[in-house]
Every structure is written in C-alpha cells, then in structure tokens.
Design a protein around this motif. Sequence first.
Motif, PDB file in Angstrom:
ATOM      1  N   ASP A   1      72.691  53.011  94.401  1.00 14.52           N
ATOM      2  CA  ASP A   1      73.436  52.361  95.508  1.00 14.52           C
ATOM      3  C   ASP A   1      74.926  52.341  95.138  1.00 14.52           C
ATOM      4  OD1 ASP A   1      73.678  50.985  97.951  1.00 14.52           O
ATOM      5  OD2 ASP A   1      73.432  49.023  97.006  1.00 14.52           O
TER       6      ASP A   1
ATOM      7  N   GLY B   1      77.138  40.093  98.619  1.00  9.69           N
ATOM      8  CA  GLY B   1      76.327  41.293  98.866  1.00  9.69           C
ATOM      9  C   GLY B   1      75.214  40.982  99.863  1.00  9.69           C
TER      10      GLY B   1
ATOM     11  N   LYS C   1      73.345  36.251  87.976  1.00 13.58           N
ATOM     12  CA  LYS C   1      72.903  36.854  89.246  1.00 13.58           C
ATOM     13  C   LYS C   1      71.409  36.600  89.385  1.00 13.58           C
ATOM     14  CE  LYS C   1      72.691  41.147  91.858  1.00 13.58           C
ATOM     15  NZ  LYS C   1      73.226  42.500  92.058  1.00 13.58           N
TER      16      LYS C   1
ATOM     17  N   GLU D   1      67.423  45.834  87.578  1.00 16.21           N
ATOM     18  CA  GLU D   1      68.886  45.792  87.432  1.00 16.21           C
ATOM     19  C   GLU D   1      69.298  45.568  85.976  1.00 16.21           C
ATOM     20  OE1 GLU D   1      71.120  43.804  90.388  1.00 16.21           O
ATOM     21  OE2 GLU D   1      72.825  43.413  89.082  1.00 16.21           O
TER      22      GLU D   1
ATOM     23  N   GLY E   1      78.354  35.221  95.711  1.00 13.63           N
ATOM     24  CA  GLY E   1      77.679  36.434  96.192  1.00 13.63           C
ATOM     25  C   GLY E   1      78.139  36.813  97.600  1.00 13.63           C
TER      26      GLY E   1
ATOM     27  N   GLU F   1      70.303  47.533  91.139  1.00 13.32           N
ATOM     28  CA  GLU F   1      68.924  47.110  91.404  1.00 13.32           C
ATOM     29  C   GLU F   1      68.121  48.190  92.146  1.00 13.32           C
ATOM     30  OE1 GLU F   1      68.945  43.699  94.217  1.00 13.32           O
ATOM     31  OE2 GLU F   1      70.910  44.487  94.736  1.00 13.32           O
TER      32      GLU F   1
ATOM     33  N   ILE G   1      78.520  47.884  88.809  1.00  9.96           N
ATOM     34  CA  ILE G   1      77.581  46.753  88.840  1.00  9.96           C
ATOM     35  C   ILE G   1      76.424  47.072  89.796  1.00  9.96           C
ATOM     36  CG2 ILE G   1      79.375  45.050  88.300  1.00  9.96           C
ATOM     37  CD1 ILE G   1      79.211  44.227  91.368  1.00  9.96           C
ATOM     38  N   ASP G   2      75.457  46.181  89.846  1.00  9.59           N
ATOM     39  CA  ASP G   2      74.455  46.113  90.913  1.00  9.59           C
ATOM     40  C   ASP G   2      73.481  47.310  90.989  1.00  9.59           C
ATOM     41  OD1 ASP G   2      73.184  44.964  93.048  1.00  9.59           O
ATOM     42  OD2 ASP G   2      74.649  45.590  94.556  1.00  9.59           O
TER      43      ASP G   2
ATOM     44  N   ASN H   1      71.445  39.190  97.040  1.00 13.57           N
ATOM     45  CA  ASN H   1      71.207  38.260  95.932  1.00 13.57           C
ATOM     46  C   ASN H   1      72.211  37.121  95.868  1.00 13.57           C
ATOM     47  OD1 ASN H   1      69.075  39.940  94.599  1.00 13.57           O
ATOM     48  ND2 ASN H   1      70.774  41.411  94.625  1.00 13.57           N
TER      49      ASN H   1
ATOM     50  N   SER I   1      79.957  48.411  94.820  1.00 13.35           N
ATOM     51  CA  SER I   1      79.226  48.258  93.550  1.00 13.35           C
ATOM     52  C   SER I   1      80.104  48.659  92.364  1.00 13.35           C
ATOM     53  CB  SER I   1      77.968  49.148  93.539  1.00 13.35           C
ATOM     54  OG  SER I   1      77.080  48.787  94.554  1.00 13.35           O
TER      55      SER I   1
ATOM     56  N   VAL J   1      74.888  35.099  93.423  1.00 13.69           N
ATOM     57  CA  VAL J   1      75.721  35.365  92.245  1.00 13.69           C
ATOM     58  C   VAL J   1      76.504  34.090  91.936  1.00 13.69           C
ATOM     59  CG1 VAL J   1      77.566  36.765  91.251  1.00 13.69           C
ATOM     60  CG2 VAL J   1      75.935  37.820  92.844  1.00 13.69           C
TER      61      VAL J   1
END
Length: 389
Positions: free
Chosen positions: A226, A34, A54, A77, A32, A245, A242-243, A37, A231, A39
């Motif tokens: 986002d 980011g 994740k 997500e 991860g 959330e 991805i991502d 979170n 992402s 990963v």
Amino acid sequence: MYEPLTEQKAIALAVRLGLFGEDALLSCQEIGDGNLNLVFRIVNERTNDSIIIKQALPYAKVVGESWPLTLKRATIESQALRTFASYVPHYVPKVYYSDETLAITVMEDLSHLHIARRGLIEGKTFPNLSTHIGEFIAKTAFYTSDFGMNQQQKKKLVQQFTNPELCKITEDLVFTDPFFDHDTNNFEAELRADVEQLWQDDVLQRETAKLKRLFLTKADVLLHGDLHTGSIFASDEETKVIDPEFAFYGPIGFDLGQFFANLLLNALSRHERDREPLFAHIENTWDVFTRTFAELWRESNEPYARTCGVLDDIISDALVEAIGFAGCEVIRRTIGLAHVADLDELPLERRLHAKRHALRLGRELIVQRNTLTIKDLKHLVQQTVHVNS
Ligand SMILES: Nc1ncnc2c1ncn2[C@@H]1O[C@H](COP(=O)(O)OP(=O)(O)O)[C@@H](O)[C@H]1O
Ligand SMILES: CSC[C@H]1O[C@H](OP(=O)(O)O)[C@H](O)[C@@H]1O
C-alpha cells in the motif's frame, strides 16, 4: 484480552510496558488519520521523548463496525517492518514492541518528518524521496525474492505473509469495484458520464483483469502492499516508510506502480508548470530501482542469474506491471472508495477537470502499458489532458 485503547489506556499500557522512565510525565493524543487504525502519540513532557502506539480495530475505521477486519493485520505490519529493517533499517521506523493479542505495534515517533502526500500538496519537493524509495523497493524486492534469498526460506516467508483479508480489500477496491457499477464507488455526480464510459470499456476491463490476475497469483517478492504517499514520512534529508499492514508476496511492479500513481495524482492536482518535480521523481525512482537491483543481482546464487537476458526480462516485466498497476491506482483513487486529498481538496471545477484527466490517464496507463517507457509517462499526462487527444 483485546480491547480498543483510549488515550488514558494507551498511557497506562506505556507505563506497564516500562517504555518511559519512572518519573515520566506522560501525555497522549490519538492522531490517526488513516482509513483503518488507531494511532496514539505518547510524549514524556519532562524530556520530550515520545513513542507511537498503533492499534488495529476489529473493523475498518473509515466504514465502521459493519466492515469487520482481521486484527492479524497488526502482526503482519510489525513483522513486515522488522523484515524490511533487516535490509533497509534507515527507511523504516524502529519497532520497540508488538503484541498480537492487543493488535499493537509500538514504534519510533516520526513526527519530526512530514507525511509525503501532505508535503507534496503544500508544494514541498523532498529532493531525496525518489532516490530513497527506489532503493527501498529494490533492496526489499531483491532480498525477499528467489534471486536474493534461500528459495526454501522464501517459501516460509510467503506463508508468514499470507494476508488474504487485506489482499481482498485491494482485489476489490483497486482492481474490481471501480471498473463496475459497484456500491463502494464514490464520485461526483458530474463525473457519471465519464465513469459510465469506463464501465463499458471492454478493452480496459480485459487488460485490468490481467493485472488483477497477476496480483492474485504472482508470489514474486515481499511487497509493502500500500505504498502510496500517505504511507511515507519525508523531509529534505530523510525518508521513512510506514504502514505495511497490506504486506504480502506479490508481483515486483506493484509497490512501484502505487508510488508512481500517487506522484501522478499529485501532478494532476498542480498547474502544468509545477509538475516537473513529480515526473523527475518518477524517472529517478525507476533509475535508482533498476541500478540498485542490477548491482544486487551480482550476489545471486540462482544459476539463471548469470544467464544473459534474465535480469533484463525481470526489469522489463517490472516496468510493464508498474505502469499497469499505476493505472489501476489512479482510477480507484478517483472514483473508488478511498480517495486522495491531492484531488479531493481542489475547488470543484479544477477537481472535475483533474479527475476526468485522471480517468483518461489511468485508462491509457493500463491499456498501453506494454509499449510505454518511463519517460513516456510525462508525455502521456500531456496527451490525456483533453478528450480524444
Ligand atoms: N511512526 C509514526 N510516527 C509519527 N506519526 C505516525 C507514525 N505512524 C503513523 N503516524 C500518524 O498516524 C497516521 C496514520 O497512520 P497509518 O499507519 O497510515 O494508519 P492507517 O493504517 O490507519 O492508514 C499517519 O498519517 C501519521 O500522521
Ligand atoms: C477500507 S480500506 C481503504 C484503503 O485504505 C488503505 O489505506 P490507508 O490504510 O493507508 O489509509 C488502503 O489503501 C485501502 O485500499
């Protein structure tokens, strides 16, 4: 019971869930990078099969336990990935499993692709990026809107994707804090005079307030929420988003604006002669978005979809919103809490020059958004190179 995974616990979970064959030899790495979170990438060393787990932490990773954050974002997500997969399965990772209590999403490993931000920083162009993202945004927007789905069903989706905690992060970090002297802001001391000028800019604040209000109130389409270049996984052929959330029902121009802004930020990090591929991506995203949305429009069951001008109004509102939201994103990524590597990795003098440019560009995107065309963005970048130009 929720507990944060370690690499060993992630392997044990993969075994317990039967995600690999009995004779698998598993290794795991937490990858991860980011803000929020964990990963985990788990590989069967015998076959090279791999998966991603994740997991949300009960706080924002970038800040620490002093910033508690709902675990429900993991459910948002996985549900958003599944919802997007029903419209554009080729543009999202496959979700194999999710668990609300553990706050995990088990998904397809996309490590054969590049995170678009890193690739763009390294000078890659990803020729299909804008065609794919334009189609991704048009299809997910249309099919989750009142024009593309049953309107009672849409109200249920609005409830399902009510995401107050994550929206509050955007309301604060994108639309508010960078425009005031707030302690979440983070910028080089050399930029203080430029930033103070921005904090005293009443015209800018009034226009930003309108954009924030749109974000707070306009439950138009299901957004990724986002959609920056970090992402997006890409290669010359493939694109995967991805991502999500931060997914929620919001204004149609928001994802477009975030994507445009991050392309613009990459453009500002480059020498002028190397910027053209970014401008081409912005214009192509918009072309593909409008063409795809207009084709889908013909399927609409809403009686007003056949009224002359209604589609044109939606498209022109989307552009005004996208340009304004792009301005907010450009400014917050320059002086707010969460920066972008495109600018931060530049050597100091170039970085300061690019960031001052970003502040001027962001302001003009917000203030002039009602009169700009998509092709004007490139000229606006040129016009805002110097002060008072
Ligand atoms: N499906 C995936 N396949 C491969 N790597 C992934 C995948 N999802 C996330 N990652 C890696 O983990 C990093 C952080 O993921 P991301 O979803 O952006 O986390 P955060 O929500 O913390 O921002 C990505 O930049 C990427 O390197
Ligand atoms: C404290 S959250 C800051 C910032 O992080 C999110 O991005 P990502 O999860 O992709 O790293 C989002 O953009 C938030 O605004």
